[in-house]
Design a protein around this motif. Structure first.
Motif, PDB file in Angstrom:
ATOM      1  N   LYS A 160       0.810  -1.420  -0.142  1.00 50.95           N
ATOM      2  CA  LYS A 160      -0.090   0.266  -0.013  1.00 50.95           C
ATOM      3  C   LYS A 160       0.876   1.534   0.040  1.00 50.95           C
ATOM      4  CE  LYS A 160      -4.550  -1.383   1.735  1.00 50.95           C
ATOM      5  NZ  LYS A 160      -5.134  -1.557   1.220  1.00 50.95           N
ATOM      6  N   LYS A 161       1.513   1.205   1.114  1.00 47.86           N
ATOM      7  CA  LYS A 161       2.490   2.202   0.948  1.00 47.86           C
ATOM      8  C   LYS A 161       3.989   2.611  -0.087  1.00 47.86           C
ATOM      9  CE  LYS A 161       3.261   2.740   6.489  1.00 47.86           C
ATOM     10  NZ  LYS A 161       4.209   2.878   6.751  1.00 47.86           N
ATOM     11  N   ALA A 162       3.935   1.360  -1.023  1.00 47.71           N
ATOM     12  CA  ALA A 162       4.623   1.449  -1.668  1.00 47.71           C
ATOM     13  C   ALA A 162       4.046   2.380  -3.787  1.00 47.71           C
ATOM     14  CB  ALA A 162       5.142   0.368  -2.459  1.00 47.71           C
ATOM     15  N   ALA A 163       2.755   1.492  -3.761  1.00 47.78           N
ATOM     16  CA  ALA A 163       1.325   1.890  -4.155  1.00 47.78           C
ATOM     17  C   ALA A 163       1.377   3.689  -4.526  1.00 47.78           C
ATOM     18  CB  ALA A 163       0.578   1.766  -3.936  1.00 47.78           C
ATOM     19  N   GLU A 164       1.044   4.399  -3.005  1.00 43.96           N
ATOM     20  CA  GLU A 164       0.917   5.748  -2.318  1.00 43.96           C
ATOM     21  C   GLU A 164       2.213   6.248  -3.159  1.00 43.96           C
ATOM     22  OE1 GLU A 164      -1.417   7.268  -1.716  1.00 43.96           O
ATOM     23  OE2 GLU A 164      -2.415   5.590  -2.037  1.00 43.96           O
ATOM     24  N   LEU A 203       0.069  -5.186  -9.128  1.00 44.09           N
ATOM     25  CA  LEU A 203      -0.291  -4.152  -9.949  1.00 44.09           C
ATOM     26  C   LEU A 203      -2.084  -4.096  -9.389  1.00 44.09           C
ATOM     27  CD1 LEU A 203       1.468  -5.371 -12.895  1.00 44.09           C
ATOM     28  CD2 LEU A 203       1.789  -3.507 -11.193  1.00 44.09           C
ATOM     29  N   LYS A 204      -2.831  -4.559  -8.638  1.00 38.67           N
ATOM     30  CA  LYS A 204      -3.560  -4.527  -8.545  1.00 38.67           C
ATOM     31  C   LYS A 204      -4.115  -3.216  -7.528  1.00 38.67           C
ATOM     32  CE  LYS A 204      -6.804  -7.243  -6.362  1.00 38.67           C
ATOM     33  NZ  LYS A 204      -7.658  -8.947  -5.324  1.00 38.67           N
ATOM     34  N   GLU A 205      -3.262  -2.872  -6.535  1.00 36.40           N
ATOM     35  CA  GLU A 205      -3.284  -1.863  -6.019  1.00 36.40           C
ATOM     36  C   GLU A 205      -2.915  -0.980  -6.572  1.00 36.40           C
ATOM     37  OE1 GLU A 205      -3.728  -0.139  -2.348  1.00 36.40           O
ATOM     38  OE2 GLU A 205      -4.631  -2.087  -2.681  1.00 36.40           O
ATOM     39  N   LEU A 206      -2.334  -1.126  -7.558  1.00 38.27           N
ATOM     40  CA  LEU A 206      -1.843   0.892  -8.135  1.00 38.27           C
ATOM     41  C   LEU A 206      -2.449   1.312  -9.002  1.00 38.27           C
ATOM     42  CD1 LEU A 206       0.272   2.933  -8.732  1.00 38.27           C
ATOM     43  CD2 LEU A 206       1.395   0.694  -9.840  1.00 38.27           C
ATOM     44  N   LEU A 207      -2.558  -0.447 -10.154  1.00 37.41           N
ATOM     45  CA  LEU A 207      -3.147   0.491 -11.702  1.00 37.41           C
ATOM     46  C   LEU A 207      -5.019   0.657 -10.983  1.00 37.41           C
ATOM     47  CD1 LEU A 207      -2.281  -2.670 -13.944  1.00 37.41           C
ATOM     48  CD2 LEU A 207      -1.463  -0.893 -13.720  1.00 37.41           C
ATOM     49  N   PRO A 208      -5.466   0.279 -10.346  1.00 40.49           N
ATOM     50  CA  PRO A 208      -6.846   1.611 -10.248  1.00 40.49           C
ATOM     51  C   PRO A 208      -6.397   2.719 -10.128  1.00 40.49           C
ATOM     52  CG  PRO A 208      -6.920  -0.631  -9.282  1.00 40.49           C
ATOM     53  CD  PRO A 208      -5.503  -0.610  -9.723  1.00 40.49           C
ATOM     54  N   LYS A 209      -5.599   3.168  -9.340  1.00 39.60           N
ATOM     55  CA  LYS A 209      -5.204   4.354  -8.620  1.00 39.60           C
ATOM     56  C   LYS A 209      -5.011   4.815  -9.942  1.00 39.60           C
ATOM     57  CE  LYS A 209      -3.287   3.253  -4.183  1.00 39.60           C
ATOM     58  NZ  LYS A 209      -4.430   4.053  -3.701  1.00 39.60           N
ATOM     59  N   LEU A 210      -4.198   4.862 -11.048  1.00 34.79           N
ATOM     60  CA  LEU A 210      -3.389   5.428 -12.138  1.00 34.79           C
ATOM     61  C   LEU A 210      -4.327   6.132 -12.981  1.00 34.79           C
ATOM     62  CD1 LEU A 210       0.007   3.573 -12.514  1.00 34.79           C
ATOM     63  CD2 LEU A 210      -0.324   5.413 -11.442  1.00 34.79           C
ATOM     64  N   LYS A 211      -5.319   4.555 -13.216  1.00 29.67           N
ATOM     65  CA  LYS A 211      -6.252   5.093 -14.097  1.00 29.67           C
ATOM     66  C   LYS A 211      -7.418   6.015 -13.752  1.00 29.67           C
ATOM     67  CE  LYS A 211     -10.263   2.126 -16.545  1.00 29.67           C
ATOM     68  NZ  LYS A 211     -10.896   1.002 -16.946  1.00 29.67           N
ATOM     69  N   SER A 212      -7.286   5.982 -12.269  1.00 30.32           N
ATOM     70  CA  SER A 212      -8.927   7.096 -11.524  1.00 30.32           C
ATOM     71  C   SER A 212      -7.553   8.213 -12.320  1.00 30.32           C
ATOM     72  CB  SER A 212      -9.171   6.960 -10.629  1.00 30.32           C
ATOM     73  OG  SER A 212      -7.933   7.050  -9.842  1.00 30.32           O
ATOM     74  N   ALA A 213      -6.982   8.629 -12.189  1.00 31.41           N
ATOM     75  CA  ALA A 213      -5.992   9.680 -12.954  1.00 31.41           C
ATOM     76  C   ALA A 213      -5.794  10.357 -14.264  1.00 31.41           C
ATOM     77  CB  ALA A 213      -4.611   9.656 -12.059  1.00 31.41           C
ATOM     78  N   GLY A 214      -6.196   8.672 -15.397  1.00 28.68           N
ATOM     79  CA  GLY A 214      -5.641   8.698 -16.732  1.00 28.68           C
ATOM     80  C   GLY A 214      -4.521   8.950 -16.943  1.00 28.68           C
ATOM     81  N   VAL A 215      -3.888   7.746 -16.383  1.00 34.12           N
ATOM     82  CA  VAL A 215      -2.572   7.571 -16.860  1.00 34.12           C
ATOM     83  C   VAL A 215      -2.878   6.591 -18.016  1.00 34.12           C
ATOM     84  CG1 VAL A 215      -0.607   6.697 -15.382  1.00 34.12           C
ATOM     85  CG2 VAL A 215      -1.467   8.637 -14.845  1.00 34.12           C
TER      86      VAL A 215
END
Length: 389
Positions: A230-234, A264-276
Motif C-alpha cells: 500500500k505504501k509503495a503504491a502511494e 499492480l492490483k493495488e496500483l493500476l486502479p489508482k493510475l487509471k483514475s488519474a488518467g495515466v
C-alpha cells in the motif's frame, strides 16, 4: 548582441566585489516587487498561454498564477537568508613559506538557455546574484511575454538595491542569438541548458563554452519483492501524478515478478483514475500522464535496466530489505538515489537550497540540484614575505 554581453561582463566585475548586504537587498526588493506586480505578470502570462489546450502538458509548465508568483517571492526571501557563498575559506595551508588559502568566488557570467517555465527566470536571477554571478537569459519563445515582464521587474530591483542594471540580461527569441551566445566565450564563462534532451544535445554539440547539463530526466522506481504494498503504491502514484510535466516525475516503473499481481492490483486502479496511460516505451522522458512498466526478476535486472536507460537524474527503490536498499544506493549511478521516497523531491527548494538553477545530470562541476554554492568556484590566494623561487 556583443554590446549586451560586454555590458554584462563589465557588470560582473562590479557585482563580484559587492557586499552580501546589497545582494540580499536585491532579493528582498525583488520579492516585494513580484507580489506588487502579480496582475501585470499574470496578464503577460495569459498571452503566452493563448492557444494552448487545457490538457496540454505545456500549459502547466508555462502557467503563472498568484500562488506560484507568491511562492517565487517566498523562495527569494529564503535565499536572502542564506549564508554568503562567497569568500569562504575552503582550505588553508602553510607550505614552503607560503600562506595559501583556497577561497570561494563566483563562476562569472552564466548563460542560461531554458524552455517554458517562466518561474525559472526569477529563480535563476536570484541564485546568480546571491552568488555574485551575472546572467544572460535566453528563454523559450513560448514564454517570452512572461519573461520580458519578469526581467523588467528584476532590473528595477537591481537598481533599487544599488547594483548594476546589466547584471541580468534577456535575449530575444531569434534562434540566431542562441548560436551567437554559444560562441561568446570571450564574455560568458559557463552555459547551463535547462530543458529537454533536444535542447541539451544542441547546446553540447555547438557550444565553445563549458556547459553544465541539467533537466532531462528519465526517472525509474523499482518496487522490490519485500515491500509494503500500500505504501509503495502511494509513492509510485505521487511520483507519476502529482506533477507529471516536470523532470523529476516517474517515467518507468520496475516491479519484482514475485509481487507483480498483488502490487499492480493495488496500483493500476489508482493510475487509471488519474488518467495515466501505460505504454511499453523505455528510455523516454514523458513529461505527461504516460509511463511504462517492466516486470523484472530481481535487483540485478532492475539495476541493469536503469543503467541502460537512465539519464542519471533521479532513481528510487521501494523496499523493506535494508541490504537491497544499501546495494541499490551504492550501485545505481544517478545524481539522486532514493530509498522509499518519491522522486518528486529532487528539487532545490525541497533540498533546502532555496531554489535551483537546474538539476545537473553530469559529474563536473556539480551534480543534482544546483543552489548558490554550486554556482561558485575557487581561487588560491597566496601570501609570503617577498619570497622567490
Amino acid at each position: 548582441m556583443e554590446k549586451i554581453l560586454k555590458k554584462v561582463a563589465e557588470a560582473e566585475r562590479v557585482l563580484a566585489n559587492e557586499p552580501v548586504v546589497k545582494r540580499n537587498k536585491f532579493l528582498r526588493v525583488l520579492a516585494k516587487n513580484l507580489k506588487k506586480n502579480v496582475d501585470k505578470i499574470i496578464e503577460a502570462n495569459k498571452k503566452d498561454l493563448t492557444g494552448l489546450r487545457a490538457d496540454d502538458p505545456m500549459r502547466d509548465r508555462l502557467m503563472l498564477n498568484e500562488a506560484r508568483i507568491f511562492a517565487m517571492a517566498d523562495s527569494l526571501k529564503e535565499i536572502a537568508g542564506m549564508e554568503d557563498p562567497l569568500g569562504r575559506i575552503l582550505e588553508e595551508r602553510n607550505v614552503n613559506e607560503l600562506n595559501l588559502k583556497k577561497v570561494s568566488v563566483p563562476l562569472g557570467v552564466i548563460g542560461v538557455i531554458y524552455e517554458s517555465r517562466p518561474n525559472v527566470t526569477s529563480d535563476v536571477a536570484a541564485l546568480c546574484i546571491k552568488s555574485g554571478n551575472c546572467v544572460v537569459l535566453r528563454g523559450g519563445s513560448e514564454a517570452y511575454n512572461s519573461n520580458k515582464v519578469l526581467v523588467a521587474i528584476i532590473v528595477e530591483a537591481l537598481v533599487e538595491a544599488g547594483l548594476p542594471r546589466d547584471c541580468v540580461a534577456l535575449l530575444g527569441t531569434d534562434r540566431v542569438l542562441v548560436a551567437e551566445m554559444l560562441k561568446a566565450n570571450k564574455y560568458i564563462d559557463v552555459v547551463i541548458p535547462r530543458g529537454g534532451r533536444g535542447l541539451i544535445d544542441m547546446v553540447r554539440e555547438n557550444s565553445r563554452i563549458p556547459i553544465i547539463e541539467t533537466g532531462a530526466g528519465v526517472v525509474h522506481t523499482y518496487v522490490d519483492s519485500e515491500v509494503d504494498i500500500k505504501k509503495a503504491a502511494e509513492v509510485v502514484f505521487n511520483a507519476k501524478v502529482s506533477r507529471p510535466s516536470v523532470c523529476n516525475a516517474l517515467d518507468t516503473l520496475l516491479v519484482h515478478k514475485k509481487i507483480e499481481k498483488k502490487f499492480l492490483k493495488e496500483l493500476l486502479p489508482k493510475l487509471k483514475s488519474a488518467g495515466v496511460e501505460i505504454c511499453s516505451e523505455f528510455g523516454r522522458e514523458f513529461l505527461s500522464l504516460k509511463m511504462s512498466i517492466k516486470i523484472v526478476g530481481g535487483l540485478d535486472e532492475a539495476i541493469d535496466h536503469i543503467a541502460k536507460y537512465s539519464s542519471k537524474h533521479s532513481e528510487a527503490i521501494l523496499t523493506s530489505n535494508k541490504e537491497h536498499a544499501r546495494e541499490f544506493s551504492n550501485r545505481v549511478d544517478a545524481a539522486v538515489v532514493y530509498v522509499n521516497t518519491s522522486t518528486r523531491f529532487t528539487d532545490g527548494g525541497m533540498f533546502g537550497l532555496g531554489g535551483e538553477i537546474g538539476i545537473s545530470t553530469q559529474k563536473l562541476h556539480a551534480r543534482g540540484p544546483m543552489g548558490i554554492r554550486e554556482l561558485t568556484t575557487y581561487k588560491w590566494q597566496c601570501v609570503s614575505d617577498y619570497l622567490t623561487r
